[in-house]
Design an enzyme around this catalytic site. Structure first.
Site, PDB file in Angstrom:
ATOM      1  CG  ASP A  39      -2.055  -1.011   1.097  1.00 41.60           C
ATOM      2  OD1 ASP A  39      -2.278  -1.506  -0.024  1.00 41.60           O
ATOM      3  OD2 ASP A  39      -2.686  -1.312   2.119  1.00 41.60           O
ATOM      4  CE  LYS A 119      -9.708  -4.115   1.682  1.00 45.89           C
ATOM      5  NZ  LYS A 119      -8.793  -5.262   1.486  1.00 45.89           N
ATOM      6  CE  LYS A 325      -5.092  -1.680   3.474  1.00 47.00           C
ATOM      7  NZ  LYS A 325      -5.184  -3.094   3.132  1.00 47.00           N
TER       8      LYS A 325
END
EC number: 6.5.1.2
Length: 692
Positions: A39, A119, A325
């Site tokens: 990421d 998630k 996130k």
């Protein structure tokens, strides 16, 4: 101009790196870097492309991995176009970024609400139904085309992939296939080829077999692999074209899926505003280490489908949802040294010494590196900066280098750091072992394990004391512990210091001797334990606590265990060839036989808490929802009562123990006629079972 050339070269370098990572992640099921490193690199690429778009043609920009989903399909499965693109999600890393995303929805609809859920770190799958029958199962692929893995989806337990539903309209649902952490731990006993639960789920789901072999000796491996599909589980969260089914919100679509028998995550919430969203994110973050599956953030969706079209999407992600996130559990530090240690089975573990850094509220100065291949893949270099992550682990892991290096500068350890014996590679080539049965470190770690909490639970024999006893020649094996009572004079002599000679007469005045007497009392108490604890304490490779409990159902003492035909257990209770081979090897080893001969003279009085044959169990239980005690505690109570426990509902399930926030099991239990009980009824059943 030179600066522009350097920036262009940097962008191309990042693109190539991410393309390589994508290929390994999506096609080879072999992730090269941690998600957090991925990421960070992708965000760096996106920022550089945004600021320097003029350095590339439109075609070049469109070909960037920052504009694509997944990776080019290279497998042998049929390539099928998605009915609508299977997009990825944009990511937010702060409250400010999430607020910015939500603002657009609020501008369209004043009373917008949100739907939030964890998630899941799994494999995206889209299922198609016609006349209630499952006809197609597509992976994400590159987002436009997916692989039709229907042949494998049909092998997954009906509880997680319904093959037939009570709904005749054409239906497409999307969700995530995953392997939970406890199941992955069991799977790892059978094979070391999977790096993590997601890697395992992908490897099993995308396993390609172009024919079914005849059932003969050569087909055993095929049959074992076929049974792997029982490990796969699911959560579904998307209904494609919901308006067609008169569904107007994400909240309603989840209820719709649940009522049709699809697994949906019970840990989710409809939030009235952003404040509610942030509060629920905090709750998920606090509880994620207690979940039995991996998550890497939360998904926040606009709840009202009516504004999805106005919100629109890019070629890569929709504007109606975003992934928030978790990033605060990653830190940057310096790798100072790498050293190897030896465990009780002789397995080598590489350890890292790092510059102290505060991570998740703790000061960290060491990290674990599973094996040398891990060091090679990450291209770790001594005295350079690395990323370190802590997500529930006691010892954090190094997940990547901050800077790029062509290879590691640390050489593989070839000899045991304790006895200098040459290390031997495992069949997989990933692990190394010291095979010297007389290695002092292996002997030490075996005794430490033997005395540990889940084994004989001798608290007074911690590692330092065991080291001292070995050094003084008071013990040389685990069995010797039970004969320390016969060596009191020797103990007094060898544990005395130079300034004070301890004798039997003045020994009672010594704190040290009082400690020894406490130890001897604990050793005596350890003779009255559950048999499975001794089995676990033997330290047989690949035989954990669960396997030890199962073995104790087939043997009630060491003599029976030594004479057991372990091949009879093959493919039962998750006992595969690796565990069976480990058991046979252990009991055929001469040194182990000597240890067992010694233990048989100790005079154990084993408790009979487990049935010798599971088919005789008085009841079968499953559990759903949150209970007042940890789930493991209820499993222990069930098994010790002589009943059996199963993660999933089966035809043989008698009772479903129901807690708070129960999932879809409750509806399935009702349909199957399984009795649903609460905690009070459960303990009444257990109590009454002991009277019969």
């Amino acid at each position: 101009m030179k600066k522009n050339s350097q920036i262009r070269a940097k962008i191309i370098e990042l693109r190539e790196k991410i393309e390589k990572w994508n290929h390994h992640y999506y096609q080879l099921q072999n992730p090269l870097v941690d998600d957090l490193v991925y990421d960070k690199t992708l965000r760096e690429l996106e920022k550089l492309e945004r600021e320097n778009f003029f350095l590339f043609s439109l075609e070049e920009l469109n070909q960037s991995p920052s504009q694509k989903v997944g990776s080019k399909i290279t497998s042998k499965f049929e390539k099928v176009a998605h009915s609508s693109p299977m997009l990825s999600l944009n990511k937010a890393y702060s409250n400010e970024e999430l607020e910015k995303w939500a603002k657009k929805a609020s501008e369209i609809l004043k009373t917008v609400t949100f739907f939030v859920e964890p998630k899941i770190d799994g494999i995206a799958l889209s299922l198609f139904y016609q006349n209630g029958n499952l006809i197609k199962a597509l992976t994400r692929g590159d987002g436009v085309f997916g692989e039709n893995v229907l042949v494998n989806a049909l092998k997954i337990n009906d509880e997680f992939i319904p093959k037939k539903i009570n709904y005749l309209e054409d239906l497409e649902v999307r969700g995530e296939i995953y392997i939970d952490n406890s199941t992955f731990a069991s799977l790892q006993l059978e094979t070391k080829k999977f790096k993590n639960p997601r890697n395992a789920a992908s490897g099993i789901l995308r396993r390609y077999k172009n024919h079914k072999p005849k059932i003969d000796a050569k087909s055993i491996k095929f049959l074992e692999e076929e049974s792997d599909f029982r490990y796969l589980k699911s959560f579904f969260y998307t209904l494609v074209n919901p308006e067609k089914h008169k569904i107007n919100s994400q909240f309603d679509s989840i209820n719709f899926l649940r009522n049709l028998g699809f697994q949906v995550n019970p840990f989710q919430k409809k939030c009235s505003d952003l404040k509610d969203v942030f509060n629920f994110i905090s709750i998920i973050k606090q509880k994620r280490d207690f979940l039995n599956y991996n998550i890497d953030g939360v998904v926040v969706k606009v709840n009202e489908f009516s504004i999805y079209e106005k919100l629109g999407s890019t070629s890569k992600f929709p504007h109606s949802a975003i992934a928030f996130k978790f990033e605060d559990d990653i830190a940057k530090t310096k790798l100072l040294a790498i050293f190897a240690t030896i465990g009780r089975t002789g397995k080598v573990t590489y350890n890292a010494k790092i510059e102290p850094v505060t991570l998740a509220g703790s000061k960290i100065s060491s990290a674990i590196l599973p094996n040398y291949s891990y060091i090679e893949n990450l291209k770790l270099n001594l005295n350079t900066e690395v990323y370190i992550k802590k997500a529930g682990e006691i010892i954090p892991q190094i997940i990547g280098s901050v800077h790029n290096y062509p290879k590691t500068n640390f050489s593989i350890v070839k000899n045991c750091p304790k006895c200098n014996s040459e290390l031997v590679n495992s069949e997989s080539g990933l692990d190394q072992f010291c095979q010297n049965q007389f290695c002092p470190e292996i002997i030490l770690q075996k005794i430490v394990h033997f005395c540990s909490k889940n084994a004989l639970n001798i608290e007074s024999l911690a590692q330092k004391r065991i080291e001292k006893f070995l050094e003084k020649g008071l013990i040389s094996s685990a069995c010797d512990i039970f004969y320390l009572k016969d060596k009191l004079e020797l103990i007094y002599e060898r544990l005395s210091n130079k300034n004070q000679l301890l004798t039997k007469q003045n020994a009672s005045q010594s704190m040290q001797i009082k400690s020894i007497m406490k130890l001897l009392n604990e050793v005596e108490r350890a003779k009255n334990i559950d048999f499975y604890r001794l089995i676990f304490g033997l330290g047989i490779r690949n035989v954990g606590l669960k396997a030890a409990k199962i073995l104790s159902r087939y043997a009630s003492n060491l003599s029976e265990l030594r004479n057991l035909d372990f091949n009879l257990l093959k493919n039962q209770h998750d006992f595969g060839p690796v565990i069976i081979e480990s058991l046979i090897d252990y009991f055929n080893n001469q040194k182990n036989s000597e240890q067992l001969n010694c233990l048989e003279t100790v005079g154990f009085n084993f408790k009979t808490t487990f049935l010798t044959n599971q088919s005789n169990s008085w009841a079968s239980f499953a559990i759903s929802g949150k209970l007042s005690k940890p789930r493991d505690e209820y499993v222990r109570i069930i098994e010790e009562s002589g009943a059996s426990f199963h993660e999933s509902l089966t035809k043989k399930t008698d009772f479903l123990l129901l807690g708070q926030s129960a999932g879809s099991k409750i509806e399935k239990a009702k349909k199957a006629g399984i009795k649903i009980i609460n905690e009070v009824q459960f303990f009444d059943l257990i109590k009454n079972s002991k009277k019969t």
